[in-house]
Design a protein around this motif. Sequence first.
Motif, PDB file in Angstrom:
ATOM      1  N   ILE A   1       0.826  19.086   3.714  1.00  0.00           N
ATOM      2  CA  ILE A   1       1.652  20.069   4.003  1.00  0.00           C
ATOM      3  C   ILE A   1       1.967  20.929   2.902  1.00  0.00           C
ATOM      4  N   ASP A   2       1.925  20.478   1.560  1.00  0.00           N
ATOM      5  CA  ASP A   2       2.403  21.391   0.415  1.00  0.00           C
ATOM      6  C   ASP A   2       0.959  21.582  -0.553  1.00  0.00           C
ATOM      7  N   ASP A   3       0.986  22.299  -1.423  1.00  0.00           N
ATOM      8  CA  ASP A   3      -0.046  22.268  -2.314  1.00  0.00           C
ATOM      9  C   ASP A   3       0.058  21.226  -3.447  1.00  0.00           C
ATOM     10  N   GLU A   4       1.046  20.743  -3.694  1.00  0.00           N
ATOM     11  CA  GLU A   4       1.378  19.592  -4.717  1.00  0.00           C
ATOM     12  C   GLU A   4       2.061  18.607  -3.924  1.00  0.00           C
ATOM     13  N   ILE A   5       1.492  17.305  -4.394  1.00  0.00           N
ATOM     14  CA  ILE A   5       2.270  16.078  -3.685  1.00  0.00           C
ATOM     15  C   ILE A   5       2.473  15.024  -4.849  1.00  0.00           C
ATOM     16  N   GLU A   6       3.416  14.204  -4.406  1.00  0.00           N
ATOM     17  CA  GLU A   6       3.682  13.011  -5.468  1.00  0.00           C
ATOM     18  C   GLU A   6       3.259  11.795  -4.665  1.00  0.00           C
ATOM     19  N   VAL A   7       2.281  10.922  -5.474  1.00  0.00           N
ATOM     20  CA  VAL A   7       1.855   9.942  -4.719  1.00  0.00           C
ATOM     21  C   VAL A   7       2.428   8.616  -5.386  1.00  0.00           C
ATOM     22  N   ASP A   8       2.667   7.668  -4.735  1.00  0.00           N
ATOM     23  CA  ASP A   8       3.394   6.383  -5.057  1.00  0.00           C
ATOM     24  C   ASP A   8       2.108   5.526  -5.441  1.00  0.00           C
ATOM     25  N   ILE A   9       2.157   4.672  -6.428  1.00  0.00           N
ATOM     26  CA  ILE A   9       1.197   3.962  -6.960  1.00  0.00           C
ATOM     27  C   ILE A   9       1.785   2.405  -7.078  1.00  0.00           C
ATOM     28  N   PHE A  10       1.339   1.211  -6.480  1.00  0.00           N
ATOM     29  CA  PHE A  10       1.908  -0.146  -6.855  1.00  0.00           C
ATOM     30  C   PHE A  10       0.514  -0.832  -6.938  1.00  0.00           C
ATOM     31  N   THR A  11       0.717  -1.957  -7.773  1.00  0.00           N
ATOM     32  CA  THR A  11      -0.391  -2.780  -8.191  1.00  0.00           C
ATOM     33  C   THR A  11       0.433  -4.331  -8.630  1.00  0.00           C
ATOM     34  N   GLY A  12      -0.463  -5.050  -8.295  1.00  0.00           N
ATOM     35  CA  GLY A  12       0.079  -6.612  -8.620  1.00  0.00           C
ATOM     36  C   GLY A  12      -1.329  -7.631  -8.491  1.00  0.00           C
ATOM     37  N   GLU A  13      -1.033  -8.748  -8.771  1.00  0.00           N
ATOM     38  CA  GLU A  13      -2.095  -9.677  -8.585  1.00  0.00           C
ATOM     39  C   GLU A  13      -2.552  -9.943  -7.282  1.00  0.00           C
ATOM     40  N   VAL A  14      -3.747 -10.495  -7.015  1.00  0.00           N
ATOM     41  CA  VAL A  14      -4.398 -11.000  -5.530  1.00  0.00           C
ATOM     42  C   VAL A  14      -4.714 -12.429  -5.893  1.00  0.00           C
ATOM     43  N   PHE A  15      -4.185 -13.472  -5.001  1.00  0.00           N
ATOM     44  CA  PHE A  15      -4.400 -14.778  -4.858  1.00  0.00           C
ATOM     45  C   PHE A  15      -4.950 -15.091  -3.651  1.00  0.00           C
ATOM     46  N   GLU A  16      -5.660 -16.333  -3.686  1.00  0.00           N
ATOM     47  CA  GLU A  16      -6.392 -17.196  -2.610  1.00  0.00           C
ATOM     48  C   GLU A  16      -5.568 -17.075  -1.455  1.00  0.00           C
ATOM     49  N   ASN A  17      -6.155 -16.632  -0.066  1.00  0.00           N
ATOM     50  CA  ASN A  17      -5.288 -16.532   1.173  1.00  0.00           C
ATOM     51  C   ASN A  17      -4.189 -15.585   1.324  1.00  0.00           C
ATOM     52  N   ASP A  18      -4.006 -14.753   0.218  1.00  0.00           N
ATOM     53  CA  ASP A  18      -3.322 -13.414   0.425  1.00  0.00           C
ATOM     54  C   ASP A  18      -4.000 -12.513   1.513  1.00  0.00           C
ATOM     55  N   VAL A  19      -2.959 -11.997   2.386  1.00  0.00           N
ATOM     56  CA  VAL A  19      -3.426 -11.175   3.252  1.00  0.00           C
ATOM     57  C   VAL A  19      -2.591  -9.653   3.081  1.00  0.00           C
ATOM     58  N   PHE A  20      -3.397  -8.688   3.173  1.00  0.00           N
ATOM     59  CA  PHE A  20      -3.107  -7.259   2.993  1.00  0.00           C
ATOM     60  C   PHE A  20      -3.132  -6.806   4.366  1.00  0.00           C
ATOM     61  N   LEU A  21      -1.831  -6.141   5.061  1.00  0.00           N
ATOM     62  CA  LEU A  21      -1.642  -5.476   6.127  1.00  0.00           C
ATOM     63  C   LEU A  21      -1.375  -3.992   6.004  1.00  0.00           C
ATOM     64  N   LEU A  22      -2.387  -3.298   6.281  1.00  0.00           N
ATOM     65  CA  LEU A  22      -2.245  -1.618   6.269  1.00  0.00           C
ATOM     66  C   LEU A  22      -1.673  -1.383   7.719  1.00  0.00           C
ATOM     67  N   CYS A  23      -0.834  -0.543   7.930  1.00  0.00           N
ATOM     68  CA  CYS A  23      -0.380   0.019   9.618  1.00  0.00           C
ATOM     69  C   CYS A  23       0.319   0.853   9.452  1.00  0.00           C
ATOM     70  N   THR A  24       0.088   1.790  10.595  1.00  0.00           N
ATOM     71  CA  THR A  24       0.790   2.832  10.899  1.00  0.00           C
ATOM     72  C   THR A  24       2.185   2.499  11.785  1.00  0.00           C
ATOM     73  N   ASP A  25       3.187   3.588  11.829  1.00  0.00           N
ATOM     74  CA  ASP A  25       4.499   3.281  12.386  1.00  0.00           C
ATOM     75  C   ASP A  25       4.580   3.066  13.737  1.00  0.00           C
ATOM     76  N   GLY A  26       3.476   3.242  14.438  1.00  0.00           N
ATOM     77  CA  GLY A  26       3.143   2.771  15.817  1.00  0.00           C
ATOM     78  C   GLY A  26       3.529   1.272  16.112  1.00  0.00           C
ATOM     79  N   LEU A  27       3.093   0.563  14.922  1.00  0.00           N
ATOM     80  CA  LEU A  27       3.377  -0.943  14.836  1.00  0.00           C
ATOM     81  C   LEU A  27       4.554  -1.239  14.552  1.00  0.00           C
ATOM     82  N   THR A  28       4.978  -0.849  13.334  1.00  0.00           N
ATOM     83  CA  THR A  28       6.445  -1.065  12.803  1.00  0.00           C
ATOM     84  C   THR A  28       7.538  -0.688  13.623  1.00  0.00           C
TER      85      THR A  28
END
Length: 244
Positions: A171-198
């Motif tokens: 939308i604009d020529d400059e943007i701000e990007v949020d960055i998150f980080t953390g440890e991954v453990f066995e059986n972790d499930v990451f879910l990426l989804c659009t707002d059509g779900l939420t």
Amino acid sequence: MLVYALTDKGNVRENNEDSYFISTDEKIKLFIVADGMGGCNGGEVASRYAIEVITKYFFSNYSSCNKNDDSIKKFIEDAVRSANSHVFNKSFSNIDLTGMGTTLTLLLIENRKFFIGHIGDSRAYLIRGDKLIQITEDHSYVEELVKLGRITHEEARNHPQKNIITRALGIDDEIEVDIFTGEVFENDVFLLCTDGLTNMLTDDLILKEFNSSESIDKACDNLIKMAKQNGGFDNITIVAVKEV
């Protein structure tokens, strides 16, 4: 690692403006969802093109990236900013694409850590045991109202202006990007989804489905069906990644 992705145009929209990417390269564990917006086919173009630019950036440059946390965070920011410039410039190439943009939520797993780049109101969740944790923060008008204490999270779910987003890619020529980080453990499930779900399902329902399903595939299939049964007013996209 188990990975499954699914997208559906829902019950109302004629086109699917969502896009996703799942890497099949063990050296680059990259996963993305994007929810496009814009007149005519602008939304479809924006989400697809943003992912195309980012994946090309990764596969061309990631092998030379120093794999420490700070370098990876900067690499993600640079990749998303590159996509922003490309989408922004492309919006001027055709009058039908004017003003197009997209949300984008990216997951990279490296060195038993997760790195998430985020802009817009698509989401990244972490399911760990019996908890579902929303990692990202929606860049939306109603989320600002919630933060100011003017409405509750429950009121935000049905707010008439819940679709107004305050940050998007392209939308604009400059943007701000949020960055998150953390440890991954066995059986972790990451879910990426659009707002059509939420917008159609609560966090409790999402968690219950993942914890009761025999596989992430079945959970995603059922969640799409449930979102459509609850209205399916928007496109619906899910990418699930399980560490095993």
